[in-house]
Structures are given as C-alpha cells and as structure tokens.
Design a protein around this motif. Structure first.
Motif, mmCIF file in Angstrom:
data_model
loop_
_atom_site.group_PDB
_atom_site.id
_atom_site.type_symbol
_atom_site.label_atom_id
_atom_site.label_comp_id
_atom_site.label_asym_id
_atom_site.label_seq_id
_atom_site.Cartn_x
_atom_site.Cartn_y
_atom_site.Cartn_z
ATOM 1 N N LEU A 21 0.624 -1.179 -0.150
ATOM 2 C CA LEU A 21 0.085 0.131 -0.035
ATOM 3 C C LEU A 21 0.702 1.288 0.057
ATOM 4 N N THR A 22 2.166 1.097 0.740
ATOM 5 C CA THR A 22 2.533 2.334 0.789
ATOM 6 C C THR A 22 3.523 2.535 -0.783
ATOM 7 N N ARG A 23 3.666 1.549 -1.488
ATOM 8 C CA ARG A 23 4.144 1.649 -2.753
ATOM 9 C C ARG A 23 3.116 2.078 -3.688
ATOM 10 N N MET A 24 1.760 1.676 -3.329
ATOM 11 C CA MET A 24 0.687 2.340 -4.304
ATOM 12 C C MET A 24 0.332 3.724 -3.807
ATOM 13 N N GLU A 25 0.684 4.117 -2.779
ATOM 14 C CA GLU A 25 0.227 5.423 -2.323
ATOM 15 C C GLU A 25 1.486 6.106 -1.696
ATOM 16 N N PRO A 26 2.365 6.553 -2.510
ATOM 17 C CA PRO A 26 3.765 7.057 -2.174
ATOM 18 C C PRO A 26 3.435 8.425 -1.346
ATOM 19 N N GLU A 27 2.446 9.217 -1.550
ATOM 20 C CA GLU A 27 2.449 10.252 -0.777
ATOM 21 C C GLU A 27 2.079 10.194 0.678
ATOM 22 N N LEU A 28 1.810 8.777 1.047
ATOM 23 C CA LEU A 28 1.304 8.332 2.261
ATOM 24 C C LEU A 28 2.579 7.666 3.156
ATOM 25 N N SER A 29 2.874 8.140 4.218
ATOM 26 C CA SER A 29 3.929 7.392 4.822
ATOM 27 C C SER A 29 3.737 5.967 5.399
ATOM 28 N N ARG A 30 4.505 5.094 5.451
ATOM 29 C CA ARG A 30 4.370 3.934 5.911
ATOM 30 C C ARG A 30 3.580 3.577 7.315
ATOM 31 N N ALA A 31 4.215 4.782 8.052
ATOM 32 C CA ALA A 31 3.557 4.785 9.327
ATOM 33 C C ALA A 31 1.748 5.146 9.409
ATOM 34 N N HIS A 32 1.707 6.119 8.418
ATOM 35 C CA HIS A 32 0.364 6.390 8.249
ATOM 36 C C HIS A 32 -0.616 5.124 7.632
ATOM 37 N N ILE A 33 0.086 4.458 6.688
ATOM 38 C CA ILE A 33 -0.565 3.412 6.170
ATOM 39 C C ILE A 33 -0.761 2.401 7.123
ATOM 40 N N GLN A 34 -0.002 2.122 7.951
ATOM 41 C CA GLN A 34 -0.122 1.172 9.038
ATOM 42 C C GLN A 34 -1.297 1.530 10.154
ATOM 43 N N LYS A 35 -1.400 2.760 10.385
ATOM 44 C CA LYS A 35 -2.483 2.992 11.083
ATOM 45 C C LYS A 35 -3.804 2.973 10.410
ATOM 46 N N LEU A 36 -3.876 3.277 9.100
ATOM 47 C CA LEU A 36 -5.261 2.854 8.381
ATOM 48 C C LEU A 36 -5.483 1.404 8.480
ATOM 49 N N VAL A 37 -4.376 0.531 8.452
ATOM 50 C CA VAL A 37 -4.452 -0.745 8.157
ATOM 51 C C VAL A 37 -4.980 -1.334 9.607
ATOM 52 N N ALA A 38 -4.647 -0.584 10.799
ATOM 53 C CA ALA A 38 -4.674 -0.957 11.991
ATOM 54 C C ALA A 38 -6.381 -0.783 12.352
ATOM 55 N N ALA A 39 -6.737 0.386 11.854
ATOM 56 C CA ALA A 39 -8.092 0.662 12.069
ATOM 57 C C ALA A 39 -9.105 0.166 11.177
ATOM 58 N N GLY A 40 -8.750 -0.816 10.431
ATOM 59 C CA GLY A 40 -9.550 -1.752 9.442
ATOM 60 C C GLY A 40 -9.886 -1.194 8.099
ATOM 61 N N LYS A 41 -9.051 -0.027 7.966
ATOM 62 C CA LYS A 41 -9.342 0.697 6.434
ATOM 63 C C LYS A 41 -8.940 0.017 5.261
ATOM 64 N N ALA A 42 -8.218 -1.148 5.260
ATOM 65 C CA ALA A 42 -7.433 -2.230 4.354
ATOM 66 C C ALA A 42 -8.093 -3.554 4.355
ATOM 67 N N GLU A 43 -8.658 -3.855 3.210
ATOM 68 C CA GLU A 43 -8.987 -5.280 3.127
ATOM 69 C C GLU A 43 -8.553 -5.960 1.744
ATOM 70 N N VAL A 44 -8.420 -7.223 1.969
ATOM 71 C CA VAL A 44 -7.890 -7.969 1.018
ATOM 72 C C VAL A 44 -9.052 -8.823 0.648
ATOM 73 N N MET A 60 -7.338 -9.025 -4.638
ATOM 74 C CA MET A 60 -7.785 -7.350 -4.859
ATOM 75 C C MET A 60 -7.675 -6.749 -3.282
ATOM 76 N N VAL A 61 -7.022 -5.696 -3.304
ATOM 77 C CA VAL A 61 -7.009 -4.967 -2.202
ATOM 78 C C VAL A 61 -7.441 -3.487 -2.142
ATOM 79 N N SER A 62 -8.157 -3.192 -1.196
ATOM 80 C CA SER A 62 -8.949 -1.819 -0.972
ATOM 81 C C SER A 62 -8.508 -1.079 0.267
ATOM 82 N N LEU A 63 -8.498 0.189 0.069
ATOM 83 C CA LEU A 63 -8.125 1.042 1.083
ATOM 84 C C LEU A 63 -9.048 2.100 1.051
#
Length: 308
Positions: A21-44, A60-63
């Motif tokens: 997800l960090t590779r797909m969304e380079p404007e977002l930091s990895r730490a930010h991505i991890q917070k979104l994942v922990a909050a259930g904002k990412a699904e596979v 298929m991955v959704s964010l």
C-alpha cells in the motif's frame, strides 16, 4: 473532502500488505498506512488484514482513506523579500529554513501564512492549505518563487511549468570535483524503497526526471554548479547530484554523514532565477535572487583558499 476508497491488484507474491500500500500510495508514509490498516481501513478480497499479511499475486486490495480534517491556516506577519508584485502574481525570494505551505505538523510560519497576511488575495485552486502555490522549494532551499493571486493566473503559470516554457535555474555547491564541464542526469524519481522520508532514482513507479548541470567554478573538494530543470520532481537536484557522486554540500538527507565543515543549515542550493510569461500582459519576465549570505560566505572562503 469526503473519504476516498481505492482499489488495487497485488502484483508481487509474498509482499507485505503495508509495504504494497505504501508503494501504491507514495504520498502516504508507511506509518500512516499502518495506522489505516490497524483501523480496519484496508481489506484483502473483502476481509480486513494486518500490516504483515503476505499478499498473493492477483488478490484484490482496497484502502479507505478518511477525509482530511479541516485546518485553519491563519495570516501571519512574517517579513517577505518581495522581488515583484502586481494584481496577478507575486514573486518572492524564499529564505532557507521556511516551509512553503502547511503540512502535517507544520501549520504556522510557512510562506503561505506570510502570503496570506501580505496579499489577502491568493488563488484557491490548491485549496485552503496551499493557496496561490504554483510550485515549491524544499524547506532548506532558498530563492525565487512565484505565487498566483487569482485562479486564471494560477492556471496559466501551472501550464507554463508543465510545458517547460517557464525556466528555472539553480546554483548549488556540491561535494567533490566534477571533471566534466557540463552534463545531463536522467533518472526516474520516486519514494525511496526503505526510507519513506527520502526520494531516490527508482525503476518502478518513478516519475521521469531530467537535470542539466554546468560547472561554474572548481575548488578542489567542491564545485559550484548551475542546474537547469526539465522536470520538477521532489528533491530532484539533490537526488540527481548525489546519484553521480556529487551530493549538495550540507544536504542532511543525501549528503555525507560527516558534519558539514561550513556554517550552513541545510543544503547549499539556491533558486537563482525564474523566467516566465506574465499570465495577463504576456510580457516575458525574468526574476533573480542573489545568493543567500551563507552560500556567499562559503564561496568567499573557497575562493580565498583555491583561487591563488
């Protein structure tokens, strides 16, 4: 701004979800991505997963990216070195150490705060966070910048930058002795694969970048160069010069780890001039900002030592 949902297809077998997800969304930091994942904002494939989940190619991955919270950007009485101003544009000499526009954790003391106090009228195309900002300079890069006072001027200036009819020239003091008189550096630039706070020349998901350089003076261990940009990628000159073994003097991200031997905070990089066509009068105009005192003092020392 409403929350945004994005869909992707995993293209690498066994890649961590947060890395993908960090590779797909380079404007977002990895730490930010991890917070979104922990909050259930990412699904596979419709199921929430943890950051360390290993993807299978083709999944298929959704964010879901929550809406940004509004932030009040206030005018501040900060002195500006104004090179030119009329009803449509304002050109300033940005000092080293000033952030151009508010971002996460920095909501005051920026060029935008100063412009809002000085101008009152700025274009709104870039929203409330970046009013008037057509292009940017790094925090510790000084020099010429133009801002737009209305949307028509903003659109015109942005098109000039996109089509390369607006020309920017930089001066930089770089480490080492460049043997060539001039050269062209080409290399796609994107987020560093392991350090999200840095940019790098990358082979995947990078944006094309071209920098022309010309040697102005040599000082043994250092070289004064002129750089002309064909593109305007984040940290472009800094990344490109470092890639050929000549990082910008004092650069905290891309330069040598040893302490800089000169009195300068940040990289010795200066936006010397900007040439553009006025968005209303169509007059061709060139604006120049003298080297900042710290760079001028370094050159004085180097010239005294090497120009005997």
């Amino acid at each position: 701004m409403a929350e945004e949902s994005k869909q992707y297809t995993a293209d690498k077998e066994g890649e961590r979800l947060d890395v993908f997800l960090t590779r797909m969304e380079p404007e977002l930091s990895r730490a930010h991505i991890q917070k979104l994942v922990a909050a259930g904002k990412a699904e596979v494939s419709g199921r929430a997963r943890k950051s360390n989940y290993k993807l299978q190619a083709g999944e298929m991955v959704s964010l879901t990216i929550p809406a940004a919270q509004p932030v009040a950007i206030l005018p501040e009485d900060i002195p500006l070195d104004v090179l030119y101003e009329d009803a449509d544009i304002i050109v300033v000499n940005k000092p080293r150490g000033m952030v151009v526009h508010p971002a996460t954790g920095v909501y005051s003391g920026t060029l935008v705060n100063a412009l809002l106090f000085h101008c009152h009228d700025l274009s709104g195309i870039n929203g409330e966070i970046r009013p008037g900002i057509v292009h940017r300079l790094d925090k510790d890069t000084s020099g010429v910048m133009v801002a737009a006072k209305n949307d028509a001027a903003h659109i015109d200036l942005a098109e000039q930058i996109r089509t390369k009819t607006a020309h920017r020239i930089y001066n930089a003091i770089v480490c080492g002795n460049i043997r060539e008189e001039a050269g062209i550096i080409k290399g796609d630039i994107g987020r560093h694969p392991t350090d999200r706070k840095k940019m790098a020349i990358v082979h995947e998901h990078g944006k094309p970048a071209v920098t022309h350089f010309r040697v102005l003076e040599r000082f043994g261990d250092y070289t004064l160069v002129e750089c002309r940009l064909e593109t305007g990628r984040t940290h472009q000159i800094r990344v490109h010069m470092a890639s050929i073994g000549h990082p910008v003097l004092g650069d905290p991200k891309y330069g040598p780890r040893k302490a800089c031997p000169f009195a300068i905070e940040g990289q010795a990089l200066h936006s010397l001039s900007l040439s553009l066509t006025h968005p209303v009068t169509r007059e061709r105009m060139t604006f120049t900002a003298p080297l900042p005192e710290d760079m001028a003092n370094i050159l004085k020392v180097l010239r005294a030592k090497y120009k005997r």
